[in-house]
Write a protein that holds these residues in place. Structure first.
Motif, PDB file in Angstrom:
ATOM      1  N   GLY A 199     125.015  -2.415  82.736  1.00 40.31           N
ATOM      2  CA  GLY A 199     124.754  -3.476  81.783  1.00 40.31           C
ATOM      3  C   GLY A 199     123.343  -3.348  81.219  1.00 40.31           C
ATOM      4  N   LYS A 200     122.877  -4.397  80.568  1.00 43.47           N
ATOM      5  CA  LYS A 200     121.561  -4.367  79.949  1.00 43.47           C
ATOM      6  C   LYS A 200     120.492  -5.078  80.773  1.00 43.47           C
ATOM      7  CE  LYS A 200     123.518  -4.118  75.270  1.00 43.47           C
ATOM      8  NZ  LYS A 200     123.603  -4.764  73.931  1.00 43.47           N
ATOM      9  N   GLY A 201     120.901  -5.935  81.697  1.00 41.55           N
ATOM     10  CA  GLY A 201     119.955  -6.692  82.498  1.00 41.55           C
ATOM     11  C   GLY A 201     119.332  -5.862  83.608  1.00 41.55           C
ATOM     12  N   PRO A 202     118.253  -6.378  84.220  1.00 37.03           N
ATOM     13  CA  PRO A 202     117.553  -5.626  85.270  1.00 37.03           C
ATOM     14  C   PRO A 202     118.381  -5.421  86.530  1.00 37.03           C
ATOM     15  CG  PRO A 202     116.711  -7.869  85.106  1.00 37.03           C
ATOM     16  CD  PRO A 202     117.616  -7.675  83.933  1.00 37.03           C
ATOM     17  N   ASN A 203     119.362  -6.287  86.789  1.00 36.03           N
ATOM     18  CA  ASN A 203     120.203  -6.170  87.983  1.00 36.03           C
ATOM     19  C   ASN A 203     121.639  -5.793  87.629  1.00 36.03           C
ATOM     20  OD1 ASN A 203     118.111  -6.957  89.803  1.00 36.03           O
ATOM     21  ND2 ASN A 203     118.426  -9.088  89.162  1.00 36.03           N
ATOM     22  N   GLU A 204     121.803  -5.044  86.544  1.00 35.06           N
ATOM     23  CA  GLU A 204     123.130  -4.685  86.065  1.00 35.06           C
ATOM     24  C   GLU A 204     123.335  -3.169  86.003  1.00 35.06           C
ATOM     25  OE1 GLU A 204     123.552  -6.677  82.324  1.00 35.06           O
ATOM     26  OE2 GLU A 204     123.609  -8.685  83.222  1.00 35.06           O
ATOM     27  N   SER A 205     122.517  -2.446  86.768  1.00 31.70           N
ATOM     28  CA  SER A 205     122.614  -0.988  86.776  1.00 31.70           C
ATOM     29  C   SER A 205     122.765  -0.477  88.200  1.00 31.70           C
ATOM     30  CB  SER A 205     121.358  -0.353  86.148  1.00 31.70           C
ATOM     31  OG  SER A 205     121.227  -0.735  84.801  1.00 31.70           O
ATOM     32  N   ILE A 206     123.345   0.704  88.317  1.00 26.63           N
ATOM     33  CA  ILE A 206     123.472   1.347  89.624  1.00 26.63           C
ATOM     34  C   ILE A 206     122.075   1.591  90.185  1.00 26.63           C
ATOM     35  CG2 ILE A 206     124.388   3.357  90.839  1.00 26.63           C
ATOM     36  CD1 ILE A 206     126.190   3.813  88.362  1.00 26.63           C
ATOM     37  N   ILE A 207     121.881   1.297  91.470  1.00 29.86           N
ATOM     38  CA  ILE A 207     120.602   1.616  92.087  1.00 29.86           C
ATOM     39  C   ILE A 207     120.489   3.136  92.229  1.00 29.86           C
ATOM     40  CG2 ILE A 207     120.484  -0.586  93.319  1.00 29.86           C
ATOM     41  CD1 ILE A 207     121.378   0.895  95.841  1.00 29.86           C
ATOM     42  N   SER A 208     119.290   3.639  92.365  1.00 29.40           N
ATOM     43  CA  SER A 208     119.092   5.077  92.497  1.00 29.40           C
ATOM     44  C   SER A 208     119.661   5.560  93.826  1.00 29.40           C
ATOM     45  CB  SER A 208     117.610   5.420  92.405  1.00 29.40           C
ATOM     46  OG  SER A 208     116.871   4.716  93.383  1.00 29.40           O
ATOM     47  N   PRO A 209     120.141   6.792  93.886  1.00 31.61           N
ATOM     48  CA  PRO A 209     120.756   7.294  95.117  1.00 31.61           C
ATOM     49  C   PRO A 209     119.736   7.450  96.238  1.00 31.61           C
ATOM     50  CG  PRO A 209     120.556   9.038  93.492  1.00 31.61           C
ATOM     51  CD  PRO A 209     120.194   7.776  92.793  1.00 31.61           C
ATOM     52  N   PRO A 210     120.155   7.248  97.484  1.00 24.98           N
ATOM     53  CA  PRO A 210     119.236   7.420  98.614  1.00 24.98           C
ATOM     54  C   PRO A 210     118.883   8.887  98.813  1.00 24.98           C
ATOM     55  CG  PRO A 210     121.459   7.009  99.398  1.00 24.98           C
ATOM     56  CD  PRO A 210     121.494   6.823  97.905  1.00 24.98           C
TER      57      PRO A 210
END
Length: 580
Positions: free
Chosen positions: A563-574
């Motif tokens: 999405g466009k919001g700050p909490n609407e994207s996949i987190i970076s991989p570990p």
């Protein structure tokens, strides 16, 4: 009350002005903490639950034969994972066996944390021998019973266990509090190695052998030709109420669960509360969970507790009934067991009655947020087919497909390919509707039963709404299908027998209090409609939870864009994400 007003309430103290100011500040801060705890009891610092899962081989004896099996921490079923809504879970998995391994936390939403979802080559590469991986995820908006299991080849036959998510602190159950809780895990057991069972299809093209026994908490109970075979015993105390957390961890079989002379009050399925209803028989498919209250209200004694298979078509199943015992603590030795009659193998009315009784609570605390305006209206036709195979018996191999696409497993994890823009791993052209419609449930619906192969996803914009009608077909043989969607719960808004009618059937949809689940039931020669909101970015597997059908290719994936919001994207991989 503000910090300044709290400070004004402090009585004069001896010492310097700075000392008095410091004491006032400390006292005021402590009072703020007290007020927060009193007024907002659920505002507790999230806890991190740490677990160590060591994958090891261990010998187990069942059906009078001993064999080595893959286990977690040497247990079968594996250890129970406990957590609480709002907390975080961290599981360090170390692979000490010769098999590659992954673990799927079945039903956990994995909001933005698809790297921990677990299906091999979909969200991660397998954890190889001698390697480890830290699964880390939050429990957001969920409470109840789920399960974890291996998600590669057929290893989940022995690599599985319960997930128990407690409600937030001070938040009660929406049903009478039980005196005790018990976990009941239903499964299957093969005398042979399960990978050999899977490879049977690879080599011959024919359906693999069914299991040799069903199990309850790892035990089949008394069986023919094995006098020492034992069963699980559920000990109860008269007058007490027990919350049974029932899990179907079987690979390929839908089952009935029953206890002689006792009734259940069903209160939850797939970690979603339901309007309570009473029944004497629970129907449960692989991957599904059911919480039910059981009151020990019978006279002292022993009562048969058993599971038996459900299959209302010509497909072969394991007909062995798993037998265990409910025993009252005051029971005298050598008391005979009270028996019961289990449903017939093809007792479709019993399954329909159970499924149709499931309704969401739909209360202010637990609303049923059913999407009403739909952005994607999809029809997925599921079933089996036959493809050429030069090395197989009869020159052909049984396959399975969705919309005539047999899923081909990639060699690079799809989520990694999506995140890093790696081309050539999958395409985004999965058909949202049958390319060539036909009479899906008619007699001999197809003359050409061959399927197409592909690694395809269906793309969804973030926060779009989706309706999927999953339609069974009659190719070779009609069959019911438990379909599991990773990364989401969905609402089951309708079902029926025969072909789905897009004009008239939606008029009968339940859009008020449909049951919320993560694993649905498609009836034999029928259809089921679900709705969900695509509010979780990533690549999310959808597949039949009959392992034989998954192996044959009855699977696909949704790709939900960021999405466009700050909490609407996949987190970076570990950093420790396994590599292929």
């Amino acid at each position: 009350m503000t910090l300044q007003k709290l400070k004004q309430k402090v009585q004069p103290q001896p010492g310097t002005e700075r000392d008095r100011e410091r004491m006032a500040n400390n006292w005021a801060r402590s009072m703020v903490v007290v007020l927060v705890v009193v007024l907002f009891p659920t505002m507790v610092e999230p806890k991190v639950w740490h677990y160590n899962f060591n994958v090891v081989m261990k010998n187990f004896t069942r059906l009078c034969e001993t064999k080595p099996i893959v286990t977690v921490n040497g247990k079968f079923p594996g250890p129970t994972l406990y957590a609480r809504e709002g907390d975080q879970v961290a599981v360090k998995l170390v692979n000490n066996v010769s098999y590659n391994i992954t673990i799927h936390w079945h039903g956990i939403r994995q909001l933005r944390s698809g790297w921990s979802d677990g299906p091999a080559y979909i969200t991660q590469c397998p954890i190889q021998t001698g390697e480890s991986y830290l699964y880390k995820f939050n429990i957001t908006g969920q409470r109840g019973t789920l399960l974890w299991h291996a998600h590669i080849t057929w290893l989940r036959a022995t690599v599985h266990g319960a997930i128990v998510i407690k409600p937030k602190h001070k938040v009660p159950y929406p049903f009478p509090k039980p005196d005790h809780e018990k976990i009941i895990i239903l499964g299957e057991w093969w005398k042979s190695d399960v990978d050999a069972v899977m490879n049977q299809w690879m080599q011959t093209g024919l359906p693999p052998n069914v299991s040799d026994a069903h199990t309850i908490n790892g035990y089949p109970g008394p069986v023919p030709n094995c006098s020492t075979s034992t069963g699980y015993t559920l000990h109860v105390e008269a007058g007490k109420t027990y919350l049974l957390r029932i899990i179907n961890a079987a690979l390929n079989e839908e089952v009935f669960f029953k206890i002689a002379n006792h009734k259940f009050t069903v209160v939850e399925v797939d970690a979603c509360y339901v309007k309570p209803f009473k029944t004497d028989t629970i129907y449960i498919a692989p991957g599904q969970t059911t919480n039910a209250l059981l009151t020990a209200d019978q006279k002292s004694g022993k009562y048969l507790m058993a599971i038996s298979p459900f299959m209302d078509t010509i497909v072969a199943v394991d007909n062995q009934t798993a037998i265990s015992t409910l025993r009252y603590k005051s029971t005298e030795p050598f008391t005979p067991i009270t028996l019961t009659t289990l449903p017939a193998k093809n007792a479709t009315p019993a399954t329909n009655s159970f499924i149709e009784s499931l309704k969401s609570i739909n209360s202010p605390e637990y609303p049923a947020m059913v999407p009403l305006d739909i952005d994607h209206s999809l029809v997925f036709v599921v079933g089996v087919g036959v493809n050429p195979c030069a090395t197989c018996v009869n020159g052909s191999r049984v396959m399975a497909s969705i919309n005539n696409v047999t899923f081909t497993m990639p060699t690079t994890a799809m989520l990694q390919a999506h995140y890093y823009n790696i081309s050539g791993v999958f395409t985004d052209d999965f058909p949202g509707n049958p390319v060539t419609p036909y009479n899906y449930t008619g007699s001999n619906p197809l003359t050409n039963m061959q399927t197409n192969n592909g690694t395809k996803v269906y793309p969804l914009a973030y926060n779009s709404t989706v309706q999927v009608v999953i339609q069974g077909n009659n190719v070779i043989a009609p069959e019911s299908h438990p379909i599991h969607l990773h990364g989401f719960n969905f609402f089951v808004v309708g079902k029926g027998i025969g072909n789905y009618d897009p004009v008239n059937d939606p008029k009968k949809f339940n859009l008020v209090d449909p049951v919320e689940r993560n694993t649905l039931n498609v009836p034999t020669a029928g259809w089921t409609a679900i709705r969900f909101r695509a509010d979780n970015p990533g690549v999310w597997f959808l597949h039949c939870h009959l392992e034989v059908h998954t192996t044959w290719g009855l699977k696909m994936a949704f790709l939900v864009e960021n999405g466009k919001g700050p909490n609407e994207s996949i987190i970076s991989p570990p950093k420790d994400l396994p590599t292929c």
